[in-house]
Design a protein around this motif. Structure first.
Motif, PDB file in Angstrom:
ATOM      1  N   GLY A 391     -21.060  20.604  54.752  1.00 42.11           N
ATOM      2  CA  GLY A 391     -21.430  20.742  53.325  1.00 42.11           C
ATOM      3  C   GLY A 391     -21.186  22.164  52.906  1.00 42.11           C
ATOM      4  O   GLY A 391     -20.618  22.952  53.645  1.00 42.11           O
ATOM      5  N   GLU A 392     -21.579  22.662  51.728  1.00 42.61           N
ATOM      6  CA  GLU A 392     -22.085  21.842  50.645  1.00 42.61           C
ATOM      7  C   GLU A 392     -20.959  21.482  49.688  1.00 42.61           C
ATOM      8  O   GLU A 392     -19.926  22.129  49.693  1.00 42.61           O
ATOM      9  CB  GLU A 392     -23.168  22.614  49.875  1.00 42.61           C
ATOM     10  CG  GLU A 392     -24.403  22.899  50.701  1.00 42.61           C
ATOM     11  CD  GLU A 392     -25.408  23.696  49.863  1.00 42.61           C
ATOM     12  OE1 GLU A 392     -26.558  23.723  50.260  1.00 42.61           O
ATOM     13  OE2 GLU A 392     -25.025  24.258  48.835  1.00 42.61           O
ATOM     14  N   TYR A 393     -21.231  20.500  48.849  1.00 47.09           N
ATOM     15  CA  TYR A 393     -20.248  20.101  47.845  1.00 47.09           C
ATOM     16  C   TYR A 393     -20.049  21.242  46.876  1.00 47.09           C
ATOM     17  O   TYR A 393     -21.017  21.898  46.453  1.00 47.09           O
ATOM     18  CB  TYR A 393     -20.757  18.857  47.083  1.00 47.09           C
ATOM     19  CG  TYR A 393     -19.904  18.521  45.869  1.00 47.09           C
ATOM     20  CD1 TYR A 393     -20.279  18.952  44.595  1.00 47.09           C
ATOM     21  CD2 TYR A 393     -18.719  17.825  46.024  1.00 47.09           C
ATOM     22  CE1 TYR A 393     -19.498  18.675  43.497  1.00 47.09           C
ATOM     23  CE2 TYR A 393     -17.931  17.544  44.938  1.00 47.09           C
ATOM     24  CZ  TYR A 393     -18.319  17.972  43.661  1.00 47.09           C
ATOM     25  OH  TYR A 393     -17.525  17.696  42.583  1.00 47.09           O
ATOM     26  N   ALA A1379     -25.709  17.237  47.251  1.00 46.32           N
ATOM     27  CA  ALA A1379     -24.675  17.189  48.295  1.00 46.32           C
ATOM     28  C   ALA A1379     -25.255  17.215  49.698  1.00 46.32           C
ATOM     29  O   ALA A1379     -24.717  16.620  50.607  1.00 46.32           O
ATOM     30  CB  ALA A1379     -23.699  18.354  48.103  1.00 46.32           C
ATOM     31  N   ARG A1380     -26.368  17.917  49.932  1.00 40.61           N
ATOM     32  CA  ARG A1380     -26.900  18.083  51.290  1.00 40.61           C
ATOM     33  C   ARG A1380     -27.698  16.885  51.771  1.00 40.61           C
ATOM     34  O   ARG A1380     -28.035  16.792  52.938  1.00 40.61           O
ATOM     35  CB  ARG A1380     -27.790  19.324  51.353  1.00 40.61           C
ATOM     36  CG  ARG A1380     -27.037  20.635  51.234  1.00 40.61           C
ATOM     37  CD  ARG A1380     -26.188  20.875  52.482  1.00 40.61           C
ATOM     38  NE  ARG A1380     -26.972  20.928  53.675  1.00 40.61           N
ATOM     39  CZ  ARG A1380     -27.578  22.019  54.135  1.00 40.61           C
ATOM     40  NH1 ARG A1380     -27.460  23.141  53.466  1.00 40.61           N
ATOM     41  NH2 ARG A1380     -28.266  21.995  55.243  1.00 40.61           N
ATOM     42  N   ARG A1381     -28.045  15.985  50.848  1.00 38.47           N
ATOM     43  CA  ARG A1381     -28.878  14.857  51.235  1.00 38.47           C
ATOM     44  C   ARG A1381     -27.987  13.656  51.540  1.00 38.47           C
ATOM     45  O   ARG A1381     -27.127  13.309  50.728  1.00 38.47           O
ATOM     46  CB  ARG A1381     -29.862  14.507  50.133  1.00 38.47           C
ATOM     47  CG  ARG A1381     -30.841  13.380  50.556  1.00 38.47           C
ATOM     48  CD  ARG A1381     -31.623  12.881  49.361  1.00 38.47           C
ATOM     49  NE  ARG A1381     -32.303  13.982  48.684  1.00 38.47           N
ATOM     50  CZ  ARG A1381     -32.825  13.866  47.458  1.00 38.47           C
ATOM     51  NH1 ARG A1381     -32.700  12.733  46.793  1.00 38.47           N
ATOM     52  NH2 ARG A1381     -33.431  14.896  46.897  1.00 38.47           N
ATOM     53  N   PRO A1382     -28.156  12.990  52.718  1.00 40.67           N
ATOM     54  CA  PRO A1382     -27.331  11.818  53.029  1.00 40.67           C
ATOM     55  C   PRO A1382     -27.498  10.719  52.001  1.00 40.67           C
ATOM     56  O   PRO A1382     -28.602  10.462  51.507  1.00 40.67           O
ATOM     57  CB  PRO A1382     -27.821  11.375  54.403  1.00 40.67           C
ATOM     58  CG  PRO A1382     -28.474  12.568  54.985  1.00 40.67           C
ATOM     59  CD  PRO A1382     -29.071  13.315  53.823  1.00 40.67           C
ATOM     60  N   ILE A1413     -17.998  11.785  55.378  1.00 37.71           N
ATOM     61  CA  ILE A1413     -18.916  11.257  56.399  1.00 37.71           C
ATOM     62  C   ILE A1413     -19.003  12.230  57.554  1.00 37.71           C
ATOM     63  O   ILE A1413     -18.019  12.884  57.927  1.00 37.71           O
ATOM     64  CB  ILE A1413     -18.444   9.871  56.899  1.00 37.71           C
ATOM     65  CG1 ILE A1413     -19.535   9.191  57.763  1.00 37.71           C
ATOM     66  CG2 ILE A1413     -17.142   9.959  57.672  1.00 37.71           C
ATOM     67  CD1 ILE A1413     -19.253   7.732  58.055  1.00 37.71           C
ATOM     68  N   SER A1414     -20.195  12.365  58.111  1.00 34.93           N
ATOM     69  CA  SER A1414     -20.387  13.180  59.315  1.00 34.93           C
ATOM     70  C   SER A1414     -19.677  12.498  60.475  1.00 34.93           C
ATOM     71  O   SER A1414     -19.958  11.338  60.781  1.00 34.93           O
ATOM     72  CB  SER A1414     -21.870  13.352  59.609  1.00 34.93           C
ATOM     73  OG  SER A1414     -22.048  13.945  60.879  1.00 34.93           O
ATOM     74  N   GLY A1418     -22.484   9.765  61.395  1.00 36.62           N
ATOM     75  CA  GLY A1418     -22.363   8.596  60.536  1.00 36.62           C
ATOM     76  C   GLY A1418     -23.047   8.748  59.193  1.00 36.62           C
ATOM     77  O   GLY A1418     -23.146   7.758  58.441  1.00 36.62           O
ATOM     78  N   GLN A1419     -23.564   9.945  58.831  1.00 35.74           N
ATOM     79  CA  GLN A1419     -24.196  10.139  57.531  1.00 35.74           C
ATOM     80  C   GLN A1419     -23.118  10.349  56.464  1.00 35.74           C
ATOM     81  O   GLN A1419     -22.201  11.146  56.654  1.00 35.74           O
ATOM     82  CB  GLN A1419     -25.141  11.355  57.547  1.00 35.74           C
ATOM     83  CG  GLN A1419     -26.308  11.231  58.513  1.00 35.74           C
ATOM     84  CD  GLN A1419     -25.969  11.731  59.903  1.00 35.74           C
ATOM     85  OE1 GLN A1419     -24.841  12.162  60.136  1.00 35.74           O
ATOM     86  NE2 GLN A1419     -26.927  11.663  60.813  1.00 35.74           N
TER      87      GLN A1419
END
Length: 1505
Positions: A391-393, A1379-1382, A1413-1414, A1418-1419
């Motif tokens: 991140g971040e967006y 952006a930081r929250r799945p 995606i991480s 998988g987030q």
């Protein structure tokens, strides 16, 4: 009175010995050879055993001769028609003594008696002979008698010396005591011993060093005086084994292990012991969790980590360890507990938690801007890590991080950020590759320097192409401005384009303003000038861009030429075959004519059209039409490729002919046998049917319920297979009909009858011998035995074989799946020296049902060079004479070897040891010792003592010795006349036939030998020879002529001298002195008389009455050995007064050496070791002393080559190689070898030696240096891996092998003939994904050559693909989602056991800029703002989960994300607020309250936005 005086002298018969003489003056009358030799008795008889040694004396046959003549004996066949003709094949006689010897062994004949004649011939004149008969009886030996077998029982713990049993034998014709010995080749002979004299059998080795329950000792009893007379018996000894259980060193073990421990790490090593000394193996039993994470090395007891300990920190894992002694006949076990406590690992961290960097927006893509690094504590070794951006967006749109180095780079042009951000926040994570779940984090702040607002097009030239039918307001192209904020775009100039195009002022998008078809000029190119201008300022800045738009126009439509049309085809029309070609025409074609099939349903399902050619073809089998239509209507469009909307249709009607023929079975009756052991799914038989129409056939089982319960007919393939295991215990028969139909609407069928017989299965049984013998020197990859097993009820059953692990025995052999047993490792490498037996466990099993198996013990007996040669006698005695010629046989030594290997262990070579052997040599194969040098050269040596050696040719050569004593009979004594002078008065009228006188001499040397055989002769004066002669044997003197003719003279004297044939000329031989009783004048001398004497000799008077006899010419080149030189002295003027003397001159001649053989032929390999003898030449010289010393020399080598490759030892004649023969390519050399004596005038002999070089010019060559193989870890032993191949330009056969270095090769086997590499051991329990080993190709040339190649085998261990926990994931988020929250987490699991195969990484396959995606977790996160108009309300993402196995496997799932929009803006009520305050109102005081409402407040996702 007439008186004649003579001198007589004797000499031995042979010239090869030293001569002694005695002289007497005699007058002899000789009577010649009146008597015949006489044998007494007339018949000689001897009795010998059938094992009488060849070369040994049998009997003496002697005769006498009254005349005293010497006798020569010869052997003649007798008149006996049965044995007389063969007697001379078995016996021979010594000519001088009459001794008869055995020529060859009697054990190969059954003849009980031999008869022959002996003839004795004297040397008189004329010679006379007599004969006698010899009868030799042969007695057959009777060996000792033993009972057939013995049995005994011992415990494996019995100590050395423990008595077991006594073996007793009786010998009916014993010549000596019976002796006993064990003749086994194997472990048994090492573990047990027998007393040679008493037959007591005792334990002599450690019985725990072997596992066999039964030993069979082969015991030999033999006559000690006749070792070849023997008998054997078997002693069967049973051993009680394995009475104790193994035990661990401790009952409980504990160990702490970090959860970051690497796979393959040994966490603890346990040990156990066994009082029986058995081989121990280890295993883990019990808790499945322990078996999931650990395994134990079966031999070393090392507990090894096999699964990552991720997520189990803090847990204690309990393991049960088991040890087995693998004893025989029953294995015993012991247990211990192991507790493993898993501890956690601290995550890695960065050198800094925050990084900052400032860059320009013009920074190039992929340029590095900053390096982030993991912190490494000083003094520690860094472990591999990986870096990721999380991140971040929208930082991840414009930046990326190198996963290995940590360098952050520009990913996309920063000028393309529509939001023109000046600060980007990057979240970077680091983790160790072995522990991806344990991570460290850092933040990177990137500040971007932006443009100051100057308008700028990038690029300044644009091109576009559109169709004339484009609708107004359609966007043609978007122009890019570096800073569009506060800028206005407009079209300037180009009046012809302005009416038809316009530009959005704010977005700078060029659009169509009005229909282009309204342009009467039909223009095809329009040029626009677009200007961007600042909206504010007195002097606004501007920028221009040029846009060129090309318009395609279609003024004439295409037309069909051959449509509509109707055609007919078969339903079996080939796929892709053309059935019709559509033809079209376009008068103003701009692009290409294109054809497209549009309908009518279902025509497009079965037909297609080639876009460019108009060829209509069948693209789906017409038989697949379930409705079986017979008529299809195809609508076909034609158009210009540049004007796809201007189309012209046409119709093609296709009629189809269907189902002309029914299906047919290939046979009306099918029969097959099945066995109750056959597995479920076993193919019983194959039904075969055919349909000319090519219809898909369907097979049906029309049998009853029982038939259908056990037999399944595959409706698609016609395979009849077992539906379930057959439970029957007796023979059963199934008979049932089957049907096949073509599944058409007008269905056609056929039937057949099937008979299946059920046979009760049985386990295979071994039919081959379960033991074999092999030499300890047997080559690796040699097949030594074929194991065979059969199924007694099913001769056609495929039987496979395997060898169970029984270390270390099984490591020396390998068993192929087809039962061929090979030597795998050199048996000479076995640390247990002279091991005589290997025990293998072999299993035969049915391929159809591996559970039906049979195991048996297989014994490989190893044949060693166990015994050293044994001489028949410990001392050999022989007698020689000093006159024996070179090569005369003296005695024969004989030895035997009890090794059962006939060659080379049983092949004996004889040699001599000791300084005296310069006079004797031994034949290396027969053992016959013969004279090498004339024994008379050493007259003072009476006895020679030396050793005879017998050496076998085994792997570890063994020797034994025997003493040889040879007594030499020398010519010790001179003969002595019984009188010094003989004077005989006779009348001159004496009868010449009467004896004048008999002289007699005696000799004290042994009688009846050449040394005591006296020969008489007259030696002078010269004129006497004309009137008298003497019998050389009797000494009788006779007159040759009337004595009245003899002159009146007296012989004064006789002289003898010996000179060398190499004397330097002239040479004084002797000085003769005269006695003159009345000196009245000068004495004169002359030579007269015999032969060549006057030619080679002369006289030199001294003037004092003496004269020198001179050798005036060399006698080197003539054969005369004795000259009689007659010297006469007379008075000058009175020749009747004379005297004479005879000088006998003996020539000591230098004989030329001679080779004892002719041309020699040798064959040697081209890699013959340098200086190592490969043969020899052998020459002899009859001369004695230094003159007889021989020197060998290489005279020539042909062809000459670049150098001399050969050398002959100048002293012993050994031939060797002195330069590598590989430097030349000659196939055969011819050597000329000389043997030169050491005389002053040297003589030499030449011999030819041909040496054939066994060359192997070309080594084999592999087709590749590296071979790659691939195999699944679940593959069974015997599965093919890869094929290697080599060629040999010499055409030699090639054998393949695997080098025995390392451990990888132990898992694979190679066919020595074909090069096929197969799996040898299962790989499921291991974690390796790659194995490397070296293969060798060796040719059969001499010397053998080889080549090597590397084989790399990749093992596929990835059995399972990942599985998502959900088939589809759904979620709804706000358009303002941070952006930081799945957004959502997807999860997939993998059932594989190894870490790489179960490690899963995620990726989004759908192209999107809004989400990422991480990779490891998988987030799914938001990657770009969702509030823009371009963002959809619903996103459907295809997400992939891929493991890291070999090869990787993947699975996908669908993720649906709904974006909840903020539909309503807040509303204030009222919309205008007023308030009054005073200027002293304190800061922070409330002025008024404003309220608003939002209709989105009921939406939980947007109520706070």
């Amino acid at each position: 009175m007439l008186m004649t005086t003579m001198c007589c002298m004797w000499r031995p018969m042979t010239r090869l010995t030293l001569t002694t003489e005695h002289v007497a003056e005699v007058i002899i009358d000789v009577t010649r050879n009146p008597n015949y030799p006489t044998f007494r008795p007339g018949v000689f008889r001897a009795r010998i055993q059938d094992n009488h040694i060849p070369g040994r004396w049998v009997i003496n046959v002697t005769a006498t001769d009254q005349d005293g003549d010497s006798l020569i004996y010869s052997l003649l066949p007798s008149d006996n028609t049965v044995t007389g003709g063969t007697s001379l094949n078995y016996f021979y006689i010594q000519q001088s003594t009459g001794s008869i010897f055995l020529r060859t062994s009697l054990q190969d004949t059954t003849t009980p008696q031999f008869s022959m004649k002996v003839r004795a011939t004297d040397n008189g004149f004329p010679p006379k002979s007599a004969e006698a008969t010899v009868i030799i009886d042969v007695v057959k030996d009777q060996p000792p008698v033993l009972q057939p077998s013995y049995q005994a029982l011992v415990n494996e713990t019995d100590r050395t010396g423990t008595f077991i049993i006594t073996i007793t034998a009786t010998d009916p014709d014993a010549q000596g005591p019976v002796w006993y010995e064990i003749i086994n080749n194997g472990v048994a002979s090492r573990l047990f011993g027998i007393d040679r004299n008493t037959g007591r059998v005792t334990v002599q080795g450690d019985l725990t060093s072997d596992a066999s329950p039964i030993y069979v000792l082969r015991i030999r009893a033999y006559d000690s005086q006749n070792p070849s007379s023997d008998s054997t018996t078997d002693l069967i000894i049973q051993v009680n084994r394995n009475n104790n259980d193994p035990s661990f060193e401790r009952t409980t073990y504990s160990q702490d292990v970090s959860d970051g421990t690497s796979l393959g790490t040994v966490i603890i090593t346990v040990t156990a012991s066994d009082r029986d000394g058995d081989r121990l193996t280890y295993n883990i039993t019990g808790d499945s969790v322990c078996q999931q994470y650990f395994f134990i090395h079966v031999v070393r007891g090392e507990v090894i980590l096999k699964e990552p300990l991720l997520g189990v920190a803090g847990r204690t894992i309990n393991c049960i360890l088991e040890v087995s002694d693998n004893g025989f006949p029953v294995s015993n076990t012991g247990n211990a507990n192991l507790q493993v406590t898993v501890t956690g690992v601290a995550p890695p961290r960065f050198e800094s938690s925050t990084y900052r960097i400032t860059i320009d927006e013009s920074r190039r893509v992929n340029s590095s801007i900053l390096e982030v690094r993991r912190y490494v504590r000083p003094g520690t070794v860094p472990t591999p890590v990986r870096y990721e951006l999380v991140g971040e967006y929208p930082a991840q749109d414009f930046f990326m991080v190198d996963p290995v180095t940590g360098w952050i780079r520009v990913k996309s042009p920063l000028t393309q950020d529509s939001l023109q951000r000046t600060i980007y926040t990057l979240n970077v994570t680091v983790y160790e590759t072995a522990s991806p779940q344990s991570r460290g984090y850092a933040q990177v702040y990137v500040t971007v320097n932006r443009n100051d607002g100057l308008p700028l097009f990038n690029p300044t030239q644009y091109n576009a192409r559109i169709d004339e039918t484009v609708a107004p307001n359609t966007a043609v192209i978007t122009l890019r401005l570096t800073d569009p904020t506060g800028k206005t775009c407009s079209v300037v100039g180009t009046p012809e384009a302005v009416p038809y195009f316009r530009v959005d002022p704010s977005a700078c998008i060029v659009r169509v303003n009005r229909p282009l078809t309204e342009d009467p000029s039909n223009r095809t190119i329009y040029t626009l000038i677009v200007e961007a201008r600042e909206n504010t300022g007195v002097n606004p800045r501007r920028a221009n861009a040029t846009v060129t738009i090309q318009v395609t126009r279609d003024l004439s439509a295409p037309r069909m030429i051959n449509l509509p049309s109707t055609i007919r085809i078969s339903e079996n029309q080939d796929l892709q075959s053309t059935i019709f070609t559509v033809q079209g025409l376009d008068s103003d074609l701009k692009g290409r004519l294109q054809y497209e099939l549009m309908g009518v349903y279902p025509a497009r399902t079965f037909f297609g059209i080639r876009k460019d050619s108009g060829q209509v073809y069948v693209h789906t089998n017409l038989t697949a039409d379930s409705t079986e239509r017979e008529h299809y209507e195809l609508e076909i469009h034609i158009y210009d490729s540049l004007f796809p909307n201007n189309r012209v249709p046409g119709r093609l009607y296709v009629n189809v002919s269907r189902n002309a023929s029914p299906p047919r079975f290939s046979d009306n009756f099918y029969r097959a046998d099945v066995f109750t052991s056959d597995p479920r799914g076993k193919l019983v038989l194959q039904l075969i049917a055919d349909d000319p129409d090519g219809d898909t056939l369907l097979y049906r089982n029309l049998g009853n319920q029982t038939v259908q319960e056990y037999l399944f007919v595959n409706p698609r393939t016609g395979e009849i297979t077992l539906n379930k295991k057959l439970p029957f215990t007796r023979r059963e028969v199934f008979r049932f009909p089957v049907e096949v139909d073509d599944q058409r609407s007008n269905r056609l069928t056929d039937r057949a009858e099937v008979t299946v017989t059920v046979i009760v299965a049985s386990s295979p049984a071994f039919t081959s011998t379960m033991t074999t013998e092999v030499k300890v020197t047997e080559e690796v990859n040699t097949g030594i035995h074929q194991v065979v097993a059969r199924d007694p009820r099913d001769p056609t059953a495929v039987i496979l074989y395997r060898m169970e692990s029984l270390e270390p025995d099984s490591s020396y052999f390998r068993l192929t799946e087809n039962g061929r047993l090979f030597v795998q490792r050199p048996l000479t490498d076995d640390p247990i020296k002279r091991r005589t037996q290997y025990t293998l466990i072999m299993t035969a099993y049915k391929q159809s049902d591996p559970n039906l198996s049979t195991s048996a013990t297989f014994i490989v007996k190893v044949i060693h060079n166990n015994f050293e040669p044994v001489f028949v006698d410990s001392i050999y005695r022989g007698t020689a004479n000093d006159y024996d010629p070179i090569g005369q046989s003296i005695v024969r030594v004989s030895a035997y070897d009890n090794d059962t290997i006939t060659s080379p262990e049983g092949q004996l070579v004889y040699s001599l040891s000791g300084g005296e052997n310069q006079y004797f040599s031994i034949d290396q194969y027969s053992g016959v010792i013969s004279v090498r040098r004339i024994l008379a050269e050493a007259p003072n040596v009476n006895t020679y003592r030396f050793l005879a050696l017998a050496e076998d040719q085994g792997f570890d050569r063994r020797t034994s010795t025997a003493s040889v004593i040879i007594t030499v009979s020398h010519n010790r004594f001179d003969p002595v006349f019984d009188r010094r002078n003989y004077r005989v008065p006779v009348n001159e009228t004496w009868n010449i036939n009467n004896v004048l006188v008999t002289v007699s001499a005696t000799d004290d040397d042994p009688p009846n030998t050449p040394n005591s055989d006296i020969t008489y002769r007259i030696v002078g004066p010269p004129d006497v020879f004309s009137f008298f002669f003497i019998n050389s044997k009797t000494g009788q003197v006779f007159a040759r002529t009337s004595l009245s003719q003899v002159p009146n003279n007296t012989v004064e004297s006789t002289y003898e001298r010996t000179i060398s044939s190499e004397e330097i000329i002239p040479h004084t031989v002797i000085t003769l002195s005269t006695k003159d009783p009345s000196p009245k004048g000068r004495l004169l001398f002359r030579i007269f008389g015999r032969g060549l004497a006057p030619t080679y000799f002369s006289l030199n008077p001294r003037g004092d009455g003496s004269v020198d006899l001179i050798l005036r010419q060399s006698v080197e080149n003539i054969d005369t050995e004795v000259f009689y030189v007659d010297v006469e002295v007379y008075r000058e003027g009175a020749q009747t007064e004379r005297g004479s003397a005879v000088v006998r001159v003996n020539i000591d001649r230098n004989h030329a050496p001679y080779f004892l053989h002719g041309t020699l032929n040798y064959s040697i390999p081209e890699n013959q070791p340098l200086t190592q003898p490969f043969g020899d030449v052998n020459a002899a010289d009859e001369d004695t002393g230094e003159r007889g010393d021989i020197t060998y020399q290489l005279v020539s080598q042909s062809p000459p080559g670049n150098k001399n490759y050969f050398f002959v030892n100048p002293y012993n004649g050994n031939l060797s190689v002195i330069a590598p023969l590989t430097e030349d390519s000659v196939e055969e050399y011819t050597l000329i070898i000389s043997a030169t004596d050491n005389a002053r005038l040297q003589k030499r002999a030449l011999v030819t030696v041909r040496v054939k070089i066994l060359r192997n010019n070309n080594p084999p060559k592999f087709s590749k240096n590296q071979y790659d193989g691939f195999i699944n870890a679940s593959s069974t032993p015997g599965s093919p891996v890869t094929q290697v191949s080599a060629t040999d330009d010499d055409g030699d056969a090639i054998r393949y092998s695997i080098d025995q270095e390392g451990v990888d090769q132990l898992r694979f086997a190679i066919n020595p003939t074909t090069g096929q590499i197969t799996l040898r051991a299962k790989l499921e329990s291991e974690s390796n994904t790659e194995y490397r080993f070296t293969v060798r190709a060796t040719d059969t040339g001499t010397p053998p050559k080889h080549d090597t190649a590397v084989v790399i085998v990749q093992v596929t261990r990835n059995f399972h693909k990942p599985e998502f926990t959900e088939q589809e994931y759904n979620t709804t988020i706000s358009e303002y989602h941070p952006a930081r929250r799945p957004v959502i987490t997807v999860q997939a699991t993998d059932k594989d056991l190894d870490a790489k195969s179960r490690s899963v990484v995620y990726s989004i396959l759908t192209e999107t800029k809004y989400f990422y995606i991480s990779r490891g977790g998988g987030q799914i996160y938001v990657d770009s703002e969702l509030t823009t108009p371009q963002a959809n309300d619903t996103f459907v993402l295809e997400v992939e989960a891929r493991d890291e196995g070999i090869p990787p496997r993947a699975a996908t799932t669908r993720v649906v994300i709904h974006v909840q929009r903020n539909l309503f803006a807040p509303t204030a009520d009222p919309t205008v607020y007023r308030s009054e305050i005073v200027d002293t109102f304190p800061a922070g005081s409330a002025i008024l309250y404003i309220s608003a409402t939002d209709r989105d407040s009921l939406d939980p996702l947007n109520k706070d936005e």
